[in-house]
Design an enzyme around this catalytic site. Structure first.
Site, PDB file in Angstrom:
ATOM      1  N   ASP A 126       4.896  -1.894 -10.979  1.00 10.87           N
ATOM      2  CA  ASP A 126       5.212  -1.051  -9.823  1.00 10.87           C
ATOM      3  C   ASP A 126       5.149  -1.926  -8.579  1.00 10.87           C
ATOM      4  O   ASP A 126       4.071  -2.324  -8.160  1.00 10.87           O
ATOM      5  CB  ASP A 126       4.211   0.107  -9.733  1.00 10.87           C
ATOM      6  CG  ASP A 126       4.618   1.144  -8.689  1.00 10.87           C
ATOM      7  OD1 ASP A 126       5.457   0.815  -7.819  1.00 10.87           O
ATOM      8  OD2 ASP A 126       4.098   2.271  -8.745  1.00 10.87           O
ATOM      9  N   ARG A 128       6.027  -1.196  -5.496  1.00 10.39           N
ATOM     10  CA  ARG A 128       6.092  -0.466  -4.228  1.00 10.39           C
ATOM     11  C   ARG A 128       4.933  -0.807  -3.294  1.00 10.39           C
ATOM     12  O   ARG A 128       3.820  -1.026  -3.739  1.00 10.39           O
ATOM     13  CB  ARG A 128       6.061   1.045  -4.472  1.00 10.39           C
ATOM     14  CG  ARG A 128       7.373   1.595  -4.926  1.00 10.39           C
ATOM     15  CD  ARG A 128       7.263   3.044  -5.287  1.00 10.39           C
ATOM     16  NE  ARG A 128       6.520   3.248  -6.506  1.00 10.39           N
ATOM     17  CZ  ARG A 128       6.339   4.438  -7.085  1.00 10.39           C
ATOM     18  NH1 ARG A 128       6.835   5.507  -6.536  1.00 10.39           N
ATOM     19  NH2 ARG A 128       5.668   4.537  -8.207  1.00 10.39           N
TER      20      ARG A 128
HETATM   21  N1  LIG Z   1      11.841  -0.162 -12.229  1.00 13.81           N
HETATM   22  C1  LIG Z   1      12.062   1.088 -12.660  1.00 13.81           C
HETATM   23  N2  LIG Z   1      12.025   2.085 -11.756  1.00 13.81           N
HETATM   24  C2  LIG Z   1      12.221   3.328 -12.212  1.00 13.81           C
HETATM   25  C3  LIG Z   1      12.490   3.617 -13.562  1.00 13.81           C
HETATM   26  N3  LIG Z   1      12.656   4.953 -13.674  1.00 13.81           N
HETATM   27  C4  LIG Z   1      12.486   5.473 -12.433  1.00 13.81           C
HETATM   28  N4  LIG Z   1      12.228   4.498 -11.548  1.00 13.81           N
HETATM   29  C5  LIG Z   1      11.909   4.582 -10.136  1.00 13.81           C
HETATM   30  O1  LIG Z   1      10.612   5.112 -10.049  1.00 13.81           O
HETATM   31  C6  LIG Z   1      10.433   5.762  -8.809  1.00 13.81           C
HETATM   32  C7  LIG Z   1       9.839   7.148  -9.078  1.00 13.81           C
HETATM   33  O2  LIG Z   1       9.145   7.469  -8.015  1.00 13.81           O
HETATM   34  P1  LIG Z   1       8.288   8.773  -7.753  1.00 13.81           P
HETATM   35  O3  LIG Z   1       9.086   9.976  -8.091  1.00 13.81           O
HETATM   36  O4  LIG Z   1       7.740   8.591  -6.395  1.00 13.81           O
HETATM   37  O5  LIG Z   1       7.228   8.777  -8.870  1.00 13.81           O
HETATM   38  P2  LIG Z   1       5.869   8.288  -9.338  1.00 13.81           P
HETATM   39  O6  LIG Z   1       5.267   7.113  -8.699  1.00 13.81           O
HETATM   40  O7  LIG Z   1       6.104   8.159 -10.776  1.00 13.81           O
HETATM   41  O8  LIG Z   1       4.840   9.463  -9.050  1.00 13.81           O
HETATM   42  P3  LIG Z   1       4.959  11.026  -8.951  1.00 13.81           P
HETATM   43  O9  LIG Z   1       4.561  11.317  -7.546  1.00 13.81           O
HETATM   44  O10 LIG Z   1       3.985  11.554  -9.933  1.00 13.81           O
HETATM   45  O11 LIG Z   1       6.363  11.428  -9.262  1.00 13.81           O
HETATM   46  C8  LIG Z   1      11.793   5.801  -8.139  1.00 13.81           C
HETATM   47  O12 LIG Z   1      11.854   4.751  -7.175  1.00 13.81           O
HETATM   48  C9  LIG Z   1      12.751   5.497  -9.298  1.00 13.81           C
HETATM   49  O13 LIG Z   1      13.929   4.851  -8.885  1.00 13.81           O
HETATM   50  C10 LIG Z   1      12.530   2.532 -14.484  1.00 13.81           C
HETATM   51  O14 LIG Z   1      12.715   2.680 -15.692  1.00 13.81           O
HETATM   52  N5  LIG Z   1      12.310   1.293 -13.973  1.00 13.81           N
END
Ligand SMILES: Nc1nc2c(ncn2[C@@H]2O[C@H](COP(=O)(O)OP(=O)(O)OP(=O)(O)O)[C@@H](O)[C@H]2O)c(=O)[nH]1
Ligand SMILES: [Zn+2]
Length: 194
Positions: A126, A128
């Site tokens: 992650d 971010r």
């Molecule tokens: N690198 C990568 N990013 C992904 C993948 N699937 C989804 N994402 C990214 O993951 C992020 C999801 O972010 P959020 O919805 O904030 O989710 P989260 O951190 O899982 O936490 P929640 O608040 O519980 O939803 C987005 O930026 C998506 O583009 C993947 O397989 N690989």
């Protein structure tokens, strides 16, 4: 502060009328969005969703993840409360960008999980910067919140940024056969609470 609440206007949606704030991040040159509803001042905690950009899930109906249904559920909950904030942060692909996310999807098509795919491309699981979420809320003068998330790292990062998270509201939406493995990896390797 390098984050500027640069412009705002009304934004009618199917869940009612929000105010859209366009936020300019002078450091990263990215433009973020906050949708707000109701009066955010006062001591009552504000319902907040911190949503990271997912073009495929939020706009293109992808079933590989749970982002689209979470986004809709968050707007619905804010509208039911009549008060809240949705931050839409331009952190596509957990911070690695769209092209790399699609590369990661291709590796997942060959059997890797979402964490292994990121790592095999040379990124953290992650990538971010969650301090951005705290700075965005500070720009909106919101300091006491109920956070809609399953991700404990978001809660911790906001607390660290000086935001008082009085409650975590679970966001279990959009489970389907295509994202089952993705969601179980989030739970098993990324610490999400399901
Ligand atoms: N690198 C990568 N990013 C992904 C993948 N699937 C989804 N994402 C990214 O993951 C992020 C999801 O972010 P959020 O919805 O904030 O989710 P989260 O951190 O899982 O936490 P929640 O608040 O519980 O939803 C987005 O930026 C998506 O583009 C993947 O397989 N690989
Ligand atoms: Zn997604």
């Amino acid at each position: 502060m390098s984050l500027v609440d640069a412009a705002k206007a009304k934004l009618p949606t199917q869940w009612g009328e929000f105010e859209i704030h366009a936020l300019e991040d002078k450091d990263s040159q990215k433009e973020h969005v906050a949708l707000t509803m109701g009066d955010l001042s006062g001591d009552e905690p504000v319902l907040v969703r911190v949503h990271s950009e997912c073009l495929t899930g939020d706009a293109l109906f992808s079933m590989r993840c749970d982002c689209g249904p979470q986004l809709e559920a968050a707007l619905q909950k804010i509208s039911e409360a009549g008060r809240g904030v949705l931050l839409y942060l331009r952190q596509e692909g957990r911070g690695i960008g769209l092209v790399n996310k699609i590369r990661a999807y291709a590796l997942q098509d060959q059997g890797m999980d979402t964490v292994e795919a990121n790592e095999s491309l040379g990124f953290a699981a992650d990538a971010r910067d969650f301090t951005l979420a705290g700075r965005t809320l500070q720009a909106l003068q919101v300091s006491k919140i109920k956070l809609m998330t399953n991700n404990p790292r978001k809660v911790a990062a906001l607390e660290e940024a000086g935001i008082d998270v009085v409650e975590r509201v679970p966001m279990k939406y959009g489970k389907n056969p295509h994202n089952e493995k993705y969601l179980s990896t989030k739970h098993g390797k990324l610490g999400h609470l399901f």
